[in-house]
Each structure stands twice: as C-alpha cells, then as structure tokens.
Design an enzyme around this catalytic site. Structure first.
Site, PDB file in Angstrom:
ATOM      1  N   CYS A   2      30.960  49.662  45.444  1.00  0.00           N
ATOM      2  CA  CYS A   2      29.954  50.353  44.630  1.00  0.00           C
ATOM      3  C   CYS A   2      30.375  51.778  44.328  1.00  0.00           C
ATOM      4  O   CYS A   2      31.007  52.434  45.146  1.00  0.00           O
ATOM      5  CB  CYS A   2      28.639  50.442  45.374  1.00  0.00           C
ATOM      6  SG  CYS A   2      27.879  48.857  45.642  1.00  0.00           S
ATOM      7  N   ARG A  27      37.106  50.941  41.274  1.00  0.00           N
ATOM      8  CA  ARG A  27      36.710  50.571  42.633  1.00  0.00           C
ATOM      9  C   ARG A  27      36.313  49.095  42.707  1.00  0.00           C
ATOM     10  O   ARG A  27      36.225  48.529  43.797  1.00  0.00           O
ATOM     11  CB  ARG A  27      35.535  51.440  43.097  1.00  0.00           C
ATOM     12  CG  ARG A  27      35.888  52.906  43.181  1.00  0.00           C
ATOM     13  CD  ARG A  27      34.650  53.761  43.302  1.00  0.00           C
ATOM     14  NE  ARG A  27      34.010  53.672  44.596  1.00  0.00           N
ATOM     15  CZ  ARG A  27      34.300  54.427  45.642  1.00  0.00           C
ATOM     16  NH1 ARG A  27      35.236  55.348  45.550  1.00  0.00           N
ATOM     17  NH2 ARG A  27      33.664  54.298  46.779  1.00  0.00           N
ATOM     18  N   TRP A  72      28.994  46.314  43.621  1.00  0.00           N
ATOM     19  CA  TRP A  72      29.845  45.237  44.105  1.00  0.00           C
ATOM     20  C   TRP A  72      28.995  44.526  45.157  1.00  0.00           C
ATOM     21  O   TRP A  72      28.801  45.040  46.251  1.00  0.00           O
ATOM     22  CB  TRP A  72      31.136  45.811  44.691  1.00  0.00           C
ATOM     23  CG  TRP A  72      32.147  44.772  45.071  1.00  0.00           C
ATOM     24  CD1 TRP A  72      33.056  44.164  44.253  1.00  0.00           C
ATOM     25  CD2 TRP A  72      32.359  44.216  46.379  1.00  0.00           C
ATOM     26  NE1 TRP A  72      33.800  43.263  44.973  1.00  0.00           N
ATOM     27  CE2 TRP A  72      33.403  43.276  46.267  1.00  0.00           C
ATOM     28  CE3 TRP A  72      31.769  44.410  47.624  1.00  0.00           C
ATOM     29  CZ2 TRP A  72      33.871  42.538  47.354  1.00  0.00           C
ATOM     30  CZ3 TRP A  72      32.218  43.683  48.707  1.00  0.00           C
ATOM     31  CH2 TRP A  72      33.269  42.756  48.568  1.00  0.00           C
ATOM     32  N   ASN A  96      25.243  52.756  48.070  1.00  0.00           N
ATOM     33  CA  ASN A  96      26.530  52.156  48.431  1.00  0.00           C
ATOM     34  C   ASN A  96      26.505  51.940  49.931  1.00  0.00           C
ATOM     35  O   ASN A  96      26.198  52.870  50.680  1.00  0.00           O
ATOM     36  CB  ASN A  96      27.663  53.126  48.036  1.00  0.00           C
ATOM     37  CG  ASN A  96      29.027  52.652  48.504  1.00  0.00           C
ATOM     38  OD1 ASN A  96      29.186  51.522  48.964  1.00  0.00           O
ATOM     39  ND2 ASN A  96      30.017  53.517  48.394  1.00  0.00           N
ATOM     40  N   GLY A  97      26.764  50.719  50.380  1.00  0.00           N
ATOM     41  CA  GLY A  97      26.787  50.435  51.813  1.00  0.00           C
ATOM     42  C   GLY A  97      25.970  49.201  52.137  1.00  0.00           C
ATOM     43  O   GLY A  97      25.623  48.415  51.251  1.00  0.00           O
ATOM     44  N   GLU A 480      53.380  40.820  51.929  1.00  0.00           N
ATOM     45  CA  GLU A 480      52.836  41.678  50.875  1.00  0.00           C
ATOM     46  C   GLU A 480      53.023  41.015  49.502  1.00  0.00           C
ATOM     47  O   GLU A 480      52.125  41.071  48.652  1.00  0.00           O
ATOM     48  CB  GLU A 480      53.519  43.056  50.944  1.00  0.00           C
ATOM     49  CG  GLU A 480      53.133  44.041  49.867  1.00  0.00           C
ATOM     50  CD  GLU A 480      51.655  44.390  49.807  1.00  0.00           C
ATOM     51  OE1 GLU A 480      50.889  44.003  50.700  1.00  0.00           O
ATOM     52  OE2 GLU A 480      51.264  45.034  48.824  1.00  0.00           O
ATOM     53  N   LYS A 484      49.970  40.112  46.981  1.00  0.00           N
ATOM     54  CA  LYS A 484      49.902  40.594  45.588  1.00  0.00           C
ATOM     55  C   LYS A 484      49.663  39.433  44.633  1.00  0.00           C
ATOM     56  O   LYS A 484      48.834  39.516  43.729  1.00  0.00           O
ATOM     57  CB  LYS A 484      51.210  41.291  45.165  1.00  0.00           C
ATOM     58  CG  LYS A 484      51.491  42.653  45.745  1.00  0.00           C
ATOM     59  CD  LYS A 484      50.714  43.790  45.142  1.00  0.00           C
ATOM     60  CE  LYS A 484      49.423  43.999  45.877  1.00  0.00           C
ATOM     61  NZ  LYS A 484      49.384  44.744  47.058  1.00  0.00           N
ATOM     62  N   GLU A 487      46.108  38.128  44.929  1.00  0.00           N
ATOM     63  CA  GLU A 487      45.098  39.082  44.458  1.00  0.00           C
ATOM     64  C   GLU A 487      44.940  39.068  42.944  1.00  0.00           C
ATOM     65  O   GLU A 487      43.825  39.092  42.440  1.00  0.00           O
ATOM     66  CB  GLU A 487      45.497  40.511  44.865  1.00  0.00           C
ATOM     67  CG  GLU A 487      45.234  40.867  46.302  1.00  0.00           C
ATOM     68  CD  GLU A 487      45.675  42.289  46.612  1.00  0.00           C
ATOM     69  OE1 GLU A 487      44.869  43.027  47.190  1.00  0.00           O
ATOM     70  OE2 GLU A 487      46.815  42.675  46.269  1.00  0.00           O
ATOM     71  N   HIS A 503      58.688  24.619  61.353  1.00  0.00           N
ATOM     72  CA  HIS A 503      57.583  24.402  62.300  1.00  0.00           C
ATOM     73  C   HIS A 503      56.281  24.083  61.571  1.00  0.00           C
ATOM     74  O   HIS A 503      55.205  24.197  62.142  1.00  0.00           O
ATOM     75  CB  HIS A 503      57.415  25.627  63.206  1.00  0.00           C
ATOM     76  CG  HIS A 503      58.613  25.875  64.062  1.00  0.00           C
ATOM     77  ND1 HIS A 503      58.874  25.151  65.205  1.00  0.00           N
ATOM     78  CD2 HIS A 503      59.661  26.724  63.919  1.00  0.00           C
ATOM     79  CE1 HIS A 503      60.012  25.552  65.733  1.00  0.00           C
ATOM     80  NE2 HIS A 503      60.520  26.508  64.971  1.00  0.00           N
ATOM     81  N   LYS A 602      38.304  48.144  45.139  1.00  0.00           N
ATOM     82  CA  LYS A 602      39.386  49.049  45.505  1.00  0.00           C
ATOM     83  C   LYS A 602      39.149  49.696  46.879  1.00  0.00           C
ATOM     84  O   LYS A 602      39.819  49.390  47.830  1.00  0.00           O
ATOM     85  CB  LYS A 602      39.565  50.107  44.410  1.00  0.00           C
ATOM     86  CG  LYS A 602      40.715  51.082  44.672  1.00  0.00           C
ATOM     87  CD  LYS A 602      42.060  50.385  44.650  1.00  0.00           C
ATOM     88  CE  LYS A 602      43.214  51.296  44.959  1.00  0.00           C
ATOM     89  NZ  LYS A 602      44.450  50.539  45.223  1.00  0.00           N
TER      90      LYS A 602
HETATM   91  N1  HGA Z   1      24.373  46.282  49.727  1.00  0.00           N
HETATM   92  C1  HGA Z   1      24.210  46.749  48.381  1.00  0.00           C
HETATM   93  C2  HGA Z   1      25.322  47.695  47.984  1.00  0.00           C
HETATM   94  C3  HGA Z   1      26.665  47.033  48.101  1.00  0.00           C
HETATM   95  C4  HGA Z   1      27.843  47.985  48.131  1.00  0.00           C
HETATM   96  O1  HGA Z   1      27.795  49.127  48.566  1.00  0.00           O
HETATM   97  N2  HGA Z   1      29.020  47.534  47.700  1.00  0.00           N
HETATM   98  O2  HGA Z   1      30.130  48.343  47.719  1.00  0.00           O
HETATM   99  C5  HGA Z   1      24.095  45.589  47.400  1.00  0.00           C
HETATM  100  O3  HGA Z   1      24.524  44.461  47.695  1.00  0.00           O
HETATM  101  O4  HGA Z   1      23.557  45.792  46.315  1.00  0.00           O
END
Ligand code: HGA
Length: 607
Positions: A2, A27, A72, A96-97, A480, A484, A487, A503, A602
């Site tokens: 986020c 991000r 996100w 965010n969190g 790595e 890549k 991803e 093995h 990111k």
């Molecule tokens: N938990 C919140 C924010 C997610 C977040 O910080 N992502 O990086 C949500 O799911 O909306």
C-alpha cells in the site's frame, strides 16, 4: 505494498495526491482511492486497477485537504468496496499495514451500531476513531486514543469534514514520512511521492502522531509528548525515478548496474577499501569480537546472503548461516551474543526482516549490521552498523541493481572481516580491490550479450516450467535466476544445486524442460559438466552460461553463451546479469506487466 499520500495546503491538492500515487505505483497495488474535504461533505473516489483510472474519476474534484491510497489487499478481495479510503460518518481513513485485532474491534463496533461496508481490517480503524470522537471531539486526541487500541502495524492518514484544513497521520511499524513544503504539509509512504512539492522530509518514529495544516505541523510521540523531529533534505533526484529512454523500470535498472556498482564502491577507493569504518564508526571493535555471522533476509536479499556465506567462510574463515527472516523470527533459536547479525533489505522497511532484527536484539544479540539501499529506513536506524548501497531508487518489483549492489557490499564485508581476523594477505587484498574497481566495466561487457540472451528467451517463453542449476557460490545465483523468471514471466521455475539433480529433479527432465545452467570456469566446472550430461541423456535442452575461457562447446541440445571474463570469487555478480535479462525478455514475449507483476508488491511492509 500500500502507498499513502496526504496533503494539507493552501491551494488545490488533488493533482499532488494523484502524482504522488503515481510515484508509489511501483510498490505494487490492486486498487486506488482518494478522499478530500468537500464543500458539504467528504468527497471520495475509488477504483480498481491503475491510478490513471482514479485520475479520470477524480477529474473536477478540488480541495486543499485530502488523503489518497494505493491498496495491496491483505484483508478482503481487491475490489472497489474494499479500496481505501474507508469512511465513518464525517471521517475518512487510509491505512498501510495489518490490524491484528480487527475482528474483536469489528464485533465491538458492530454492537455499537456501526455498519461495515467492506471486508478490510482498515474499516474498523475508521469506525473506532468515529466512536472515540463521541466523547473526544478533538481529532488529534481521538486518533491518539484510537491508535492505542490497535494491535498490529499501521501507517494511517485521517481527515474529518468537521476539521477542514487538517490531516492527522500516525505510524507504528509501517513506513510514513512527512514533507514540509512552502505551500503546505504532506505525508507519504516514501520520499519519491513528495519530491514534486518538497525535498524537506521528516521521518516519523514508531508511535508518532502528527497534525498537518497548510502552515502548521505538530508531532507527539508514543507517550503523547510534543516532539520535534529533524528535517532531512532528501538527496533523491526526481530524474532517478523517471523512466527516460527505457520501456520498463526493470530494464532501466538492469542497465544501471555498472553505475550502481560504481557508486556503491566509490566511497571505498584505494587502500581504504578494507577498512572497517565503511560499516560504521564502531565496526572495528564490534567485528574484532565476532565469532560467527547470521544473515537474515527475505526473497532476493536472502540470495545475496546465501552467496555471501560462501565468501565469508572461504575468504574470512568465519562460520556463517543464512536464514529466512520470517522463519527466524518465530522459531526458538539459541542466541549467541558474539554473533554478528546481518540484515539485508532493499527498502529497509521489509516487515519480516525488521521484525527478525528486533527479535535478535531482544535475545541479546547487540552486534547488528544493516545492508540497505535507503539510508533513513527503519532497519538502518535500528542496527548498530550499516552499509548503504547506492543503487538509487529501485522501482521494478523484481530486484536487480539492489541485488548486485548488496553482493558488492557483502564482498566488502568479507574483506573487512578477513582483514580484522588477520586472514587477508596484502596481495589478496590488492587483487580483490582491483577486481572490485574493474567490476562496472566487466558488467558492461555482460550487458552487451543482450541480443543472444533475447533470442534464447523467445525460444523458451512458451514453456511452462524451467530448471536452474548451479554449484557452489553460483547455486544462489541459480536460485535468483529461478525467482526472477517466476516473478515476472509466471513460468514455474526451480533451482537446484547441480549435484542434487539425480536425487530427485532429474525425474522432471524431458524435451519440454529447459535447463538453465550457471557454469563459470571455476573449480566445480568439471563436476558440473557431468551433471549436464545427465540432463542431455534424458533429452533435456540445456541453456548454459559459461565463461570465455571455458572449454565447453555447444552441440545438439546444448546452447552456450560465454561471458567475456572469468571473474573468480566475484563471478556471481556477473553471472546473475544474463539471468535477469533472460527473465526480462521472457516476460516481454509473454506480455506480462514486467514492473508490476500480478500479486506482488515492491516494499513488503506487511508480514
Ligand atoms: N490491511 C489493509 C491494508 C493492506 C496493506 O497495507 N497492504 O500493503 C487492507 O487489506 O486493505
């Protein structure tokens, strides 16, 4: 992850919010939204997908105070209903969190009559602040009281229609910084979003709450005391985050590696290159007493750590272990106060790596070193020693230049530890220094192989699986390379130490399984050649990255690209570059979103 942008200024800030979100797009996100103080009520616009969509939806919106967000999803699907900001009554919140006690809060607030319209943990913050305001109308104090009830990690920004001209922000665990501009005060998840309005940044500490007005700024710490936090003038150049002549950030960042390595090694120059001081003033005394090293990291950074393990044991003679940060932080381990803890993170905000560092310190491991690309980040601030790589901003989700500069930093650490321990001869030191100085030129020569690598990528981009092989210090490079490819091209890829082939993974090898092999001209090449025979005997198609001076030739089913120079201990730094280019071109053929691969972000600022 986020991204947050917030502004309280003397003129319309909607374009500042949108431009800021665009700078945070790297991000990773799935939806976006903004809310501003309107003439009658909060005005909110949200959309799934790109910020450009939000921009269209916000056309005509005007205000001098607002908050904005790229989400996100961690709690609740990526859809408009779950996009931030979340509104409760007169207030709007972006976050965010992760709020770990959100279920208990949801139950409590639902019982009070609040109607939840999303599946997010974030919405409980909005209703909680609204509910506190019933007895505490002061917005700053209400946010202070509400955040005391939150368990987990957050950076939040809050506006209230009844308090126009104010934005309240708070952080605990998740990144958030302030911008002090001429026409207002701003907040964002990282400095790149605010360079459009100011270079003057204030980094908030955990537990801080700040009130932003057009001409006012006040900050209180976790204890509720008013505090002044220093203003740093950001050295980030706005041009460094522009795409310029390149099609993708990942492409730009791959080709920036000679410069990034040159910059990272620049401060070392001459005979000072193995001086402990490059890791911090106390490095000599801390390193002298170190009896072992534990490297903690996630993803690509953990591959840098795994490579360094080979160097630290072979050159410095110090036992070294590497552990994934999210494993270490939750397992019962035996602390060793004489062990050096090395944490590696591009952003310095990687939630698991930061928590692993804090876990180690809580267990009495005080000898800590951060290797990081962002000087003011949490991991750097919380470590006793530090080395700042000078890769410049890395925007592409798939890490490239951050990785090679981390390797350069870890090689320097190896030399310094070897020297402190009396295990580095003058002749070896001089020869390693010479190789380091020459590294940018050597990398440039590898980059020149792009056309041949591109041709390979076209041949196997339609495959659904790939196997990567390496041995010794190039096994982490195979890891790595596989990461890549996964991803950005979404091709399933796995890496094995070549000796492990028989093995298990050999069972997978047939004509449909490309086998990409990192085959430098080192002491293990002959062993590796036998492993390649095992693949050929099962009809597997080999794509081998060898060195110019290797006696290894292409044949039916054996494709070979030779790197111009054979680079000894530092060879992993060169051999990862063709693998980056291979994934990039495979992704181009597949038409994936190279810089923002699906489901990934990111700066991984949540657990
Ligand atoms: N938990 C919140 C924010 C997610 C977040 O910080 N992502 O990086 C949500 O799911 O909306």
């Amino acid at each position: 992850m986020c991204g947050i942008v917030a502004a309280a200024a003397s003129s319309n800030i909607v374009s500042v919010l949108i431009e800021g979100l665009k700078k945070l797009e790297y991000r990773g996100y799935d939806s976006a939204g903004l809310a501003v103080i309107g003439s009658q009520q909060i005005e909110r616009v949200r959309s799934v997908g790109r910020v450009a969509e939000l921009e269209k939806g916000a056309a005509g919106t005007q205000s001098s105070t607002g908050i904005a967000h790229t989400r996100w999803a961690t709690h609740g699907a990526p859809c408009e209903r779950n996009a931030h900001p979340h509104v409760s009554g007169h207030i709007a919140v972006v976050h965010n969190g992760i709020i770990e006690n959100h279920e208990a809060l949801r139950t409590e607030l639902s019982a009070q009559g609040y109607i939840f319209t999303s599946d997010t943990d974030t919405e409980s913050i909005a209703h909680l602040i609204e509910s506190v305001q019933k007895t505490e109308p002061d917005l700053f104090k209400a946010v202070q009281q509400a955040t005391r009830r939150l368990i987990g990690a957050y950076a939040i920004a809050v506006i209230d229609q009844r308090h126009p001209g104010k934005v309240i922000v708070a952080r605990e665990g998740s990144p958030l910084l302030l911008g002090v501009g001429e026409a207002g005060h701003y907040a964002a998840s990282d400095a790149s979003a605010l360079l459009q309005v100011t270079r003057n940044m204030v980094y908030l500490e955990n537990g801080d709450i700040a009130e932003l007005g057009a001409n006012t700024l006040r900050i209180a710490d976790a204890a509720g005391q008013a505090v002044e936090r220093p203003v740093h003038v950001s050295e980030l150049s706005a041009a460094a985050v522009e795409l310029g002549e390149y099609q993708h950030y990942m492409q730009k960042e791959i080709f920036e590696q000679p410069q990034a390595l040159g910059n990272t090694l620049e401060m070392i120059g001459g005979s000072k290159s193995s001086q402990p001081g490059i890791f911090g003033a106390d490095a000599a005394s801390i390193l002298a007493d170190v009896d072992s090293i534990l490297i903690l990291a996630c993803g690509t950074s953990s591959h840098a750590g795994l490579t360094a393990r080979y160097w630290l044991e072979a050159i410095a003679g110090v036992p070294c272990n590497v552990e994934i940060a999210s494993e270490y932080r939750y397992r019962v381990s035996v602390p060793n106060p004489r062990q050096l803890i090395v944490v590696i993170s591009q952003s310095g905000e990687t939630a698991d790596t930061l928590a692993a560092l804090q876990h180690a310190k809580a267990k009495g491991q005080a000898k800590t070193l951060a290797i990081c690309n962002v000087p003011e980040s949490a991991i750097v601030r919380e470590s006793a020693l530090r080395f700042i790589t000078r890769a410049g901003p890395e925007i592409g989700v798939a890490s490239t230049k951050a990785f090679t500069t981390q390797l350069a930093a870890l090689f320097l650490l190896t030399l310094v530890v070897a020297k402190v321990k009396g295990r580095l001869s003058e002749a070896d030191e001089a020869s390693y220094q010479e190789q380091l100085r020459h590294l940018p030129v050597a990398v440039n020569k590898v980059l020149a192989l792009e056309p041949a690598i591109k041709a390979w990528a076209q041949r196997f981009a339609n495959k659904s699986d790939a196997l990567f092989l390496g041995r010794g210090r190039h096994y982490p490079i195979a890891l790595e390379g596989a990461l890549k490819l996964k991803e950005i091209s979404y091709i399933h890829a796995e890496a094995y130490p070549a000796g492990e082939l028989k093995h298990g993974p050999l069972a997978l090898v047939d004509a449909n399984m490309p086998v990409i092999t990192v085959a430098p001209n080192d002491e293990l090449l002959e062993k590796l050649k036998s492993n390649l025979q095992e693949v050929r005997a099962r009809g597997g198609e080999l794509y081998v990255f060898a060195d110019g001076d290797s006696e290894i030739e292409g044949s039916e089913g054996v494709n070979i690209i030779k790197l111009p120079e054979h680079y000894g201990q530092l060879s992993p730094i060169l051999h990862v570059i063709p693998l980056q280019l291979l994934s990039y071109h495979a992704a181009l053929v597949k038409g994936t979103d190279v810089d923002k691969p699906r489901n990934l972000a990111k700066s991984v600022t949540v657990e």
